[in-house]
Design an enzyme around this catalytic site. Structure first.
Site, mmCIF file in Angstrom:
data_model
loop_
_atom_site.group_PDB
_atom_site.id
_atom_site.type_symbol
_atom_site.label_atom_id
_atom_site.label_comp_id
_atom_site.label_asym_id
_atom_site.label_seq_id
_atom_site.Cartn_x
_atom_site.Cartn_y
_atom_site.Cartn_z
ATOM 1 N N HIS A 277 0.812 -1.197 -0.062
ATOM 2 C CA HIS A 277 -0.045 -0.500 -0.008
ATOM 3 C C HIS A 277 0.920 0.997 -0.575
ATOM 4 C CE1 HIS A 277 -3.699 2.438 1.296
ATOM 5 N NE2 HIS A 277 -2.303 3.322 1.963
ATOM 6 N N GLU A 278 2.251 1.312 0.882
ATOM 7 C CA GLU A 278 2.705 2.485 1.191
ATOM 8 C C GLU A 278 3.844 2.645 -0.361
ATOM 9 O OE1 GLU A 278 2.259 4.949 3.164
ATOM 10 O OE2 GLU A 278 0.680 3.597 4.501
ATOM 11 N N HIS A 281 2.188 3.848 -2.781
ATOM 12 C CA HIS A 281 1.089 5.954 -2.150
ATOM 13 C C HIS A 281 2.713 6.529 -3.754
ATOM 14 C CE1 HIS A 281 -1.648 6.571 -0.358
ATOM 15 N NE2 HIS A 281 -1.267 6.013 0.963
ATOM 16 N N GLU A 357 -6.105 6.817 -1.135
ATOM 17 C CA GLU A 357 -6.104 5.719 -0.118
ATOM 18 C C GLU A 357 -6.369 4.476 -1.097
ATOM 19 O OE1 GLU A 357 -3.964 5.813 2.219
ATOM 20 O OE2 GLU A 357 -3.434 7.510 1.890
#
Length: 430
Positions: A277-278, A281, A357
């Site tokens: 997930h990070e 980003h 997100e």
């Protein structure tokens, strides 16, 4: 003056009563029929007692959030209409010869008053987190953080006010544009120093200790063509039981940070999803997009602040005891306008954040090929953090920087588990 203060106080009380009713008397926490029995149904992963406690905790925290926002507005209004702001300015002028020292003294007194007025609500919020076993922070540690907050925000705030009065003196009509130009390098500077200077004032950061997990994360980063020298853990267990991970900083100071609570309470597959997930980003450049978006919105914001401040001083000169826009005593009016506008644009910034997100969630699932780990992660986040799986509308609007847990689980359930994903293609752009 008394009528104005009484009217403002009554408005604040009615505002608080509305949100008390909204959270504690009118809330409908029923799960939609389409969700019942699915993995997004909180009954499938939370006990009834956990659900009840999560609802209670969330309602209290949300209520405290919404009543704390206009407290600053009420304080600034009272300082203006009571003439206290004017008196503080006069004290500074009598005590100090130089204008810049008068500004520093005024800002210090104003910052101290604001901190003292808002301290009780901050303390209540801390106590609520302790009572519900979310916070593990000692009172002395909490007090230390409050002091650090003050001595970080005060110099930055003072610098901003000094620059404002200098610009409005030199360029009264275009001060807002020159102020915005200065925010560009200033914002970049703050983004750059935060991970290495500001964040370590609050907690200890160190490279990931679990070398086996580190090798898995490095392999995941290599697959996504991401530099793998920015993974840190931080000792948040001294302050909280909640779970979190985040991306911060820009350029060489960019860091992906895992709370040690996350490392202690989630299994490797869940942690790898969080890392995915990070990494999403990072790959999709959300930090840079967010910074660019902030600068664009702030340009419009400075312009609107200039117009409202000019009109506010003109129409309420006698009411607020101010002599003009350059009057130091008018600073609370400027802060009132900035605070209200900032709150007004929160739904927009939250909507952008939720979109990012969601995209990062999708990327993490595609990178790891494990949607079940994503589902378990979201469920654990809800249980550990006592989060409402489907919060009320106003909470989503003004506090929802992430999709709700229910939405994130539903999205994860619809993602296909495939071994082929676009990570490598996107990584070629790095």
């Amino acid at each position: 003056m008394r009528k104005w203060i009484a009217g403002a106080g009554l408005a604040y009380v009615l505002y608080g009563l509305f949100f008390y009713w909204y959270f504690f008397m009118s809330g409908d926490s029923a799960v939609p029929e389409a969700v019942k029995g699915t993995q997004a149904d909180p009954a499938s992963f939370m006990k009834p007692s956990q659900l009840a406690v999560a609802e209670q905790y969330s309602d209290v925290k949300n209520f405290l959030f919404f009543i704390s926002i206009p407290l600053d507005w009420f304080l600034f209004f009272v300082l203006l209409i009571s003439g206290v702001s004017k008196k503080i300015k006069q004290w500074m002028e009598a005590a100090m010869r130089f204008r810049f020292l008068q500004i520093i003294g005024f800002v210090f007194v104003l910052s101290l008053i604001t901190a003292l007025v808002t301290l009780p609500l901050d303390w209540i919020g801390y106590q609520v987190s302790l009572d519900y076993n979310i916070s593990t922070q000692t009172a002395s540690s909490w007090a230390k953080d409050q002091v650090i907050d003050f001595w970080i925000s005060f110099p930055i705030f003072t610098l901003c006010v000094l620059v404002f009065y200098w610009l409005i003196k030199k360029h009264e009509k275009k001060w807002w544009f020159y102020a915005w130009l200065l925010t560009v390098p200033f914002s970049l500077f703050l983004f750059f120093i935060q991970p290495v200077i500001i964040d370590p004032l609050y907690n200890d950061f160190y490279p990931l200790k679990n070398k086996e997990l580190e090798s898995k994360i490095l392999a995941l980063a290599e697959e996504a063509y991401i530099p793998a020298d920015h993974v840190y853990e931080v000792n948040m267990s001294e302050k909280t039981n909640a779970l979190n991970a985040y991306v911060t900083g820009i350029g060489a100071n960019k860091r992906i940070v895992l709370w040690d609570t996350t490392l202690n309470k989630l299994d490797d597959s869940e942690i790898l999803f969080i890392m995915g997930h990070e990494m999403g980003h990072y790959v999709m450049k959300h930090v840079y997009i967010g910074l660019a978006g902030y600068l664009i919105v702030s340009l419009a914001g400075f312009y609107v602040v200039d117009k409202l401040y000019k009109r506010g001083v003109h129409f309420a000169r006698n009411l607020f005891h101010v002599e003009g826009r350059r009057d130091l005593g008018a600073l609370p009016l400027l802060l009132l306008i900035v605070s209200v506008l900032s709150f007004a644009v929160t739904p927009f910034s939250n909507a952008v954040s939720r979109y990012q997100e969601n995209k990062a969630d999708q990327y993490g699932i595609e990178l790891t090929g494990d949607s079940e780990a994503a589902v378990r992660t979201f469920q654990d986040l809800a249980v550990t953090g006592l989060s409402q799986v489907d919060p009320p509308f106003l909470v989503k609007l003004f506090r929802g920087s992430h999709p709700s847990i229910m939405e994130r689980i539903q999205h994860a359930e619809t993602e296909e588990n495939t071994s082929e994903h676009p990570a490598s293609e996107q990584g070629d752009d790095q």
